[in-house]
Design an enzyme around this catalytic site. Structure first.
Site, PDB file in Angstrom:
ATOM      1  N   SER A   6      40.058  40.081  42.048  1.00 57.93           N
ATOM      2  CA  SER A   6      40.906  40.469  40.924  1.00 57.93           C
ATOM      3  C   SER A   6      42.348  39.992  41.028  1.00 57.93           C
ATOM      4  O   SER A   6      43.286  40.789  40.887  1.00 57.93           O
ATOM      5  CB  SER A   6      40.853  41.971  40.763  1.00 57.93           C
ATOM      6  OG  SER A   6      39.516  42.365  40.801  1.00 57.93           O
TER       7      SER A   6
ATOM      8  N   ASP B  77      37.656  41.136  37.999  1.00 62.48           N
ATOM      9  CA  ASP B  77      37.183  42.489  37.685  1.00 62.48           C
ATOM     10  C   ASP B  77      37.063  42.713  36.177  1.00 62.48           C
ATOM     11  O   ASP B  77      36.154  43.370  35.697  1.00 62.48           O
ATOM     12  CB  ASP B  77      38.069  43.572  38.326  1.00 62.48           C
ATOM     13  CG  ASP B  77      39.545  43.418  38.028  1.00 62.48           C
ATOM     14  OD1 ASP B  77      39.927  42.445  37.340  1.00 62.48           O
ATOM     15  OD2 ASP B  77      40.323  44.261  38.488  1.00 62.48           O
TER      16      ASP B  77
ATOM     17  N   ARG C 176      48.327  33.124  42.783  1.00 66.86           N
ATOM     18  CA  ARG C 176      49.297  33.969  43.497  1.00 66.86           C
ATOM     19  C   ARG C 176      48.696  35.340  43.710  1.00 66.86           C
ATOM     20  O   ARG C 176      47.804  35.761  42.976  1.00 66.86           O
ATOM     21  CB  ARG C 176      50.613  34.060  42.719  1.00 66.86           C
ATOM     22  CG  ARG C 176      50.631  35.040  41.573  1.00 66.86           C
ATOM     23  CD  ARG C 176      51.959  35.030  40.850  1.00 66.86           C
ATOM     24  NE  ARG C 176      52.027  33.925  39.909  1.00 66.86           N
ATOM     25  CZ  ARG C 176      51.555  33.996  38.649  1.00 66.86           C
ATOM     26  NH1 ARG C 176      51.012  35.093  38.198  1.00 66.86           N
ATOM     27  NH2 ARG C 176      51.646  32.962  37.842  1.00 66.86           N
TER      28      ARG C 176
END
Ligand SMILES: Nc1ncnc2c1ncn2[C@@H]1O[C@H](COP(=O)(O)OP(=O)(O)O)[C@@H](O)[C@H]1O
Length: 502
Positions: free
Chosen positions: A166, A220, A181
């Site tokens: 996620s 997710d 990132r």
């Protein structure tokens, strides 16, 4: 001035200051309209190729990441699959047995991510992924020793696994993804730019789990969406006369994010050859992971208080990014309240038994110590003298408060949560408008599959969100067509569904 008068004057000054702060947290109809329009504009821009000189790492717009998922499950899918899910607080390994009738059985093991993996600056990718592999071994030993035994034999077929990851990744296919990132806590520098599927697979191989094939990586949010699509449309809901269509998957937990299906034609940032190949195969739509936590990172329209600036710039791992998330998600609601309380104390308006900042209880001085769960208790406290709030604050922060201070704290909590829920309505309204979902088919009823503790447990979050939808450009008529559904175990089942199609 008498002692009593002094106290009354301080209480009045506190109340006035708190009202002023709450007003800064208010989001009205005009603001909702402005934000929704800007969200639609940002989605359109995000679907286009990056301009010369821009890179995924520095891009400040909506990432709008193609997921390479091109179809929705319909509930008839079958099979046993594995799934792993790395979130902001927990790592879960599951096995999912899809029965093909909208239902499934799920076995899972949830492990809290150790603090040192989240906080220690010297942690490497190897440390993180070997932890994930060790937890996978523990899961297999506990729940599927028979599969481990089976796989000692040469004839055994590999087990497919879907990996829910996620964090923003750059995907070129369903089976690989490069980290853009970290968000939500991790700071491991050497993972950025690497394929996280490969990192996980290598560690699985090194603990003798090479019979597990990580074949799909998903987010997710995408998982929540797919799992909601699988479960939706059961005989029960059809017999109740509902004919709504799943259109959005979203998360309001530690972080916030959402996805929806976009026409492949509109995703101009997909390489031409990929697009043509998909269209030739008869695919028309692809799930887009919006990464809406990054909405308006340039702060052109988001409401911004000095507390938002302070948290973003001084206390977060990724200053200047995920600014929408920092106003909406569970990770930041408590931190906003903590910052406000510290500020009010510095003005001499609250907690005056502590003379200086250094005297304040240690927990009140610790960033991210105050969880949104505490706010959820304060939000609905209607006990005399706000006793529950008193106990919650004592328990969580070791912070004693007076009844009048608690009244002000409750006002702040409600202002913070209301802004969060109102802002949460913006991407939903924007996607419904952009896709025209409310005007499709006969009734235009839509389902939104939601996951995350905030939307599931925060008292009033869903009704505040709905109220904001009715104030948004979709209006009360649009709001009535929206069905918010909690998608349970979304990411596990979703990842399994992804692995199945891979
Ligand atoms: N009852 C609750 N009310 C409000 N917020 C909660 C509650 N329980 C947990 N949270 C918050 O939700 C976030 C965790 O979200 P969750 O969906 O459980 O996990 P994740 O997003 O990490 O997968 C944390 O910020 C936590 O403080």
């Amino acid at each position: 001035m008498s002692f009593d008068d002094f106290h009354k004057a301080t209480a009045r000054a506190l109340s006035e200051k708190v009202d002023e702060i709450c007003a800064e947290f208010a989001v009205d109809e005009t603001k909702l309209k402005e934000l929704t329009e800007y969200f639609i504009e940002s989605m359109e821009k995000g679907l286009q190729p990056l301009e010369a000189g821009q890179s995924e790492e520095t891009f400040k717009g909506l990432p709008m990441i193609p997921s390479f998922v091109t179809g929705k499950p319909n509930g008839t899918e079958k099979g046993v699959l594995l799934a792993a899910d790395l979130g902001g607080t927990n790592f879960r390994v599951c096995s999912v047995d899809l029965s093909g009738d909208h239902s499934f059985t799920l076995q899972q093991m949830k492990s809290k991510i150790p603090e040192e993996l989240l906080e220690d600056e010297t942690v490497t990718s190897h440390d993180l992924f070997s932890f994930l592999a060790r937890r996978t071994v523990a899961f297999m030993k506990k729940y599927h020793p028979e599969l481990l035994e089976e796989h000692a034999k040469e004839t055994a077929k590999p087990l497919k696994m879907g990996f829910t990851f996620s964090y923003p990744i750059d995907q070129k296919s369903l089976g690989s993804g490069t980290l853009i990132r970290w968000t939500k806590g991790f700071r491991i520098k050497d993972t950025v730019g690497k394929d996280v599927v490969q990192l996980y697979q290598e560690q699985l191989n090194s603990v003798n789990l090479n019979m597990i094939n990580v074949v799909a990586i998903t987010n997710d949010t995408v998982g929540t969406f797919l799992s909601h699509c699988y479960s939706s449309g059961t005989a029960d809901s059809l017999s109740s006369g509902e004919i709504s269509e799943p259109v959005i998957g979203c998360i309001f937990g530690t972080g916030t994010n959402g996805c929806y299906m976009e026409e492949i034609q509109n995703i101009t940032k997909l390489p031409e050859e990929v697009k043509t190949a998909l269209l030739r195969e008869g695919k028309t739509h692809m799930v887009i992971n919006t990464e809406w936590g990054s909405f308006d990172n340039e702060l052109k329209h988001l409401p911004t208080t000095k507390y938002d600036v302070e948290i973003d710039q001084k206390l977060s791992a990724n200053p200047g990014f995920h600014l929408f998330e920092k106003r909406v998600s569970g990770m930041f609601l408590g931190e906003l309240l903590r910052n406000i309380l510290v500020d009010l104390h510095s003005m001499g308006l609250i907690l005056n038994q502590y003379r200086t900042y250094a005297n304040l209880p240690h927990r009140l001085r610790t960033p991210f110590e105050l969880s949104s769960e505490v706010l959820s208790h304060i939000e609905i406290d209607d006990s005399t003298g706000l006793r529950e709030t008193e106990l919650s604050l004592l328990q969580s922060l070791r912070l004693p408060t007076t009844p009048s201070e608690r009244v002000e704290i409750q006002k702040l909590v409600r202002a913070i949560s209301r802004r969060s829920a109102y802002l949460a309505a913006v991407p939903i309204a924007a996607i419904l408008i952009k896709t025209g979902a409310l005007n499709k088919r006969y009734h235009g009823e839509v389902e939104i599959g939601c996951d995350g503790s905030v939307v599931e447990y925060y008292p009033g979050f869903r009704s505040m969100l709905r109220h904001a939808l009715s104030l948004s450009p979709i209006g009360p008529e649009g709001e009535r067509k929206v069905h918010l559904r909690i998608a349970k175990d979304g990411s596990g089942v979703g990842a399994a569904l992804c692995a199945l199609v891979a």
